[in-house]
Design a protein around this motif. Structure first.
Motif, PDB file in Angstrom:
ATOM      1  N   GLU A 157       0.824  -1.207   0.000  1.00 33.91           N
ATOM      2  CA  GLU A 157       0.000   0.000   0.000  1.00 33.91           C
ATOM      3  C   GLU A 157       0.864   1.266   0.000  1.00 33.91           C
ATOM      4  N   SER A 158       2.145   1.119   0.310  1.00 34.61           N
ATOM      5  CA  SER A 158       3.046   2.279   0.372  1.00 34.61           C
ATOM      6  C   SER A 158       3.891   2.430  -0.885  1.00 34.61           C
ATOM      7  N   TYR A 159       3.628   1.605  -1.891  1.00 28.97           N
ATOM      8  CA  TYR A 159       4.360   1.707  -3.164  1.00 28.97           C
ATOM      9  C   TYR A 159       4.151   3.115  -3.738  1.00 28.97           C
ATOM     10  N   SER A 160       5.254   3.802  -4.035  1.00 30.96           N
ATOM     11  CA  SER A 160       5.186   5.221  -4.373  1.00 30.96           C
ATOM     12  C   SER A 160       5.611   5.499  -5.812  1.00 30.96           C
ATOM     13  N   ASP A 161       5.510   6.766  -6.206  1.00 31.51           N
ATOM     14  CA  ASP A 161       5.936   7.176  -7.541  1.00 31.51           C
ATOM     15  C   ASP A 161       7.422   6.916  -7.744  1.00 31.51           C
ATOM     16  N   SER A 162       8.222   7.073  -6.698  1.00 30.08           N
ATOM     17  CA  SER A 162       9.660   6.814  -6.827  1.00 30.08           C
ATOM     18  C   SER A 162       9.935   5.336  -7.062  1.00 30.08           C
ATOM     19  N   ASN A 163       9.158   4.459  -6.406  1.00 29.52           N
ATOM     20  CA  ASN A 163       9.286   3.023  -6.664  1.00 29.52           C
ATOM     21  C   ASN A 163       8.884   2.698  -8.089  1.00 29.52           C
ATOM     22  N   ARG A 164       7.820   3.356  -8.538  1.00 28.62           N
ATOM     23  CA  ARG A 164       7.319   3.139  -9.898  1.00 28.62           C
ATOM     24  C   ARG A 164       8.327   3.640 -10.928  1.00 28.62           C
ATOM     25  N   LYS A 165       8.941   4.768 -10.661  1.00 28.56           N
ATOM     26  CA  LYS A 165       9.930   5.331 -11.573  1.00 28.56           C
ATOM     27  C   LYS A 165      11.139   4.407 -11.697  1.00 28.56           C
ATOM     28  N   ALA A 166      11.474   3.727 -10.618  1.00 31.42           N
ATOM     29  CA  ALA A 166      12.600   2.788 -10.626  1.00 31.42           C
ATOM     30  C   ALA A 166      12.216   1.418 -11.163  1.00 31.42           C
ATOM     31  N   ASP A 167      10.949   1.268 -11.582  1.00 31.59           N
ATOM     32  CA  ASP A 167      10.446  -0.014 -12.097  1.00 31.59           C
ATOM     33  C   ASP A 167      10.662  -1.156 -11.104  1.00 31.59           C
ATOM     34  N   GLU A 168      10.449  -0.869  -9.829  1.00 32.09           N
ATOM     35  CA  GLU A 168      10.560  -1.920  -8.822  1.00 32.09           C
ATOM     36  C   GLU A 168       9.370  -2.871  -8.950  1.00 32.09           C
ATOM     37  N   ILE A 169       9.669  -4.156  -8.917  1.00 35.02           N
ATOM     38  CA  ILE A 169       8.660  -5.190  -9.115  1.00 35.02           C
ATOM     39  C   ILE A 169       8.069  -5.610  -7.775  1.00 35.02           C
ATOM     40  N   ILE A 170       6.754  -5.602  -7.680  1.00 36.05           N
ATOM     41  CA  ILE A 170       6.064  -6.062  -6.476  1.00 36.05           C
ATOM     42  C   ILE A 170       5.931  -7.587  -6.538  1.00 36.05           C
ATOM     43  N   ILE A 171       6.395  -8.254  -5.502  1.00 31.82           N
ATOM     44  CA  ILE A 171       6.285  -9.716  -5.431  1.00 31.82           C
ATOM     45  C   ILE A 171       5.052 -10.048  -4.608  1.00 31.82           C
ATOM     46  N   ASP A 172       4.076 -10.679  -5.229  1.00 29.59           N
ATOM     47  CA  ASP A 172       2.836 -10.989  -4.515  1.00 29.59           C
ATOM     48  C   ASP A 172       3.034 -12.063  -3.450  1.00 29.59           C
ATOM     49  N   GLU A 173       3.890 -13.063  -3.738  1.00 26.43           N
ATOM     50  CA  GLU A 173       4.130 -14.148  -2.778  1.00 26.43           C
ATOM     51  C   GLU A 173       5.577 -14.582  -2.864  1.00 26.43           C
ATOM     52  N   ILE A 174       6.189 -14.850  -1.723  1.00 27.38           N
ATOM     53  CA  ILE A 174       7.549 -15.367  -1.705  1.00 27.38           C
ATOM     54  C   ILE A 174       7.581 -16.715  -0.995  1.00 27.38           C
ATOM     55  N   TRP A 175       8.478 -17.595  -1.493  1.00 26.99           N
ATOM     56  CA  TRP A 175       8.763 -18.865  -0.844  1.00 26.99           C
ATOM     57  C   TRP A 175      10.229 -18.853  -0.412  1.00 26.99           C
ATOM     58  N   THR A 176      10.496 -19.289   0.799  1.00 34.29           N
ATOM     59  CA  THR A 176      11.864 -19.359   1.283  1.00 34.29           C
ATOM     60  C   THR A 176      11.954 -20.408   2.376  1.00 34.29           C
TER      61      THR A 176
END
Length: 397
Positions: free
Chosen positions: A91-110
């Protein structure tokens, strides 16, 4: 999309594999995203990030990856995570994150090892993000199971199973990805074993903790049988694979079919550790491949193809990759062309991803259009049609 696809990126000694299901679900196995330019040998470094952006779907103008599987927290399996993937509350993904083309990971396995053996900047960033998501489950936060917050632990938490977060242990089948049930795809979880995680933690050897899975594909959700199998094992060595063989072939488990493969990603970047101990020349006994490692290679369906995600394999003392390991792999294939070196596909000076599409007759190379068309016209992919029958393949969920 009309076909499931698997894309193996050329990333030197490291792993990066993108699976795109026909419903456009995206799954990334590990990340070794390097800066573009020329490598030490003057060869072009493939722009993995650009290709990922071209391959991923957008939601609300933001790039999303459905699932990121971190096999183990070594740098060559998580390189680029801190820079290229978003960390924090979606919910805090911002314009700066978008400008950097940061990819949102919906689910992680580790695995649990991430929390005790993160040493490089990228694995530390992955750990911080995993801890944020795990805390949402521990706190029973209302947003814990929303895309961008999802986490699934693979293996054990010390001696016990995880209590508050979703998890799978060896022997499980998982076909729920990013909250959606898949009827034409599933993972079978082989490893890590409880004792392997304990050893990995005690010895600070992350390779022992590698997630080992078989990916199983159907062309249509109504099909009775799977048509393509791929084995992924991170940097798991021959000890781990011997345990995988022992447990899978027990009559009480009846999981020998979970060792089938059309595509086999050579563990630890074509290292000799898949076959025996190293150094190769240290002891004469080290030069003999373990029987269980050879038996797993014998589970290939049809011709099978082995993919080496590593730098160019040369006849020297390097390990990984190791040229004697390459020789052993080729012995188990019907033809040497079925051993794929990503570092020289299609040419050494400018390697590009090797791409397979899943067909009813098995996987077909798509990056070589002419070769793929010829195989399809001949009525098959890598394996023959009469090897595709399987029974009792229902999910264990």
């Amino acid at each position: 999309m009309s076909n499931h696809k698997l894309k193996f990126y050329p990333v030197n000694n490291g792993d990066t594999v993108l699976i795109t299901l026909k419903d456009e679900t995206t799954i990334l196995f590990d990340s070794n995203i390097r800066e573009t330019g020329k490598d030490a040998d003057g060869n072009q470094i493939y722009d993995v990030k650009k290709d990922l952006l071209d391959s991923l779907k957008k939601k609300n103008s933001n790039y999303h990856l459905d699932l990121f599987v971190l096999s183990h927290p070594d740098e060559d399996h998580c390189r680029g995570f801190k820079k290229h993937f978003y960390q924090g509350d979606p919910e805090s993904y911002s314009d700066s994150n978008r400008k950097a083309d940061e990819i949102i990971i919906d689910e992680i396995w580790t695995t649990s090892l991430l929390f005790s053996c993160s040493s490089c900047d990228d694995s530390k960033a992955f750990k911080k993000e995993a801890e944020r998501r795990r805390k949402l489950w521990d706190d029973n936060d209302k947003n814990k199971d929303k895309p961008g917050n999802r986490i699934r632990m693979i293996g054990y938490d010390g001696d016990a199973k995880f209590e508050n977060v979703p998890y799978n242990t060896p022997g499980d089948t998982q076909n729920i990805l990013n909250g959606n049930v898949k009827s034409d795809f599933e993972f079978f979880i082989h490893s890590p074993f409880k004792e392997s995680l304990i050893t990995a933690t005690a010895d600070k050897n992350k390779n022992f903790s590698s997630i080992v899975v078989q990916a199983r594909f159907k062309v249509n959700s109504t099909d009775r049988d799977f048509c393509t199998y791929a084995l992924f094992g991170g940097d798991a060595d021959h000890h781990i694979w011997a345990k995988v063989w022992e447990i899978s072939t027990k009559k009480s488990n009846n999981n020998e079919d979970k060792l089938k493969w059309d595509l086999f990603l050579a563990p630890h970047h074509c290292s000799w550790t898949y076959f025996n101990d190293v150094p190769y020349d240290d002891k004469e006994e080290n030069k003999t491949p373990k029987d269980t490692s050879l038996k797993i290679l014998g589970k290939k369906v049809g011709n099978g193809q082995i993919i080496a995600s590593c730098k160019l394999i040369k006849k020297n003392g390097d390990n990984p990759p190791h040229h004697q390991a390459k020789d052993e792999y080729i012995k188990k294939l019907n033809k040497k062309e079925d051993f794929i070196e990503l570092a020289k596909e299609p040419k050494e000076s400018e390697p590009k991803p090797v791409i397979y599409k899943v067909t009813a007759q098995g996987p077909v190379r798509e990056d070589k259009t002419q070769q793929g068309s010829a195989a399809a016209a001949a009525g098959g992919g890598i394996g023959a049609a009469n090897t595709r029958s399987e029974y009792g393949s229902k999910s264990l969920l």
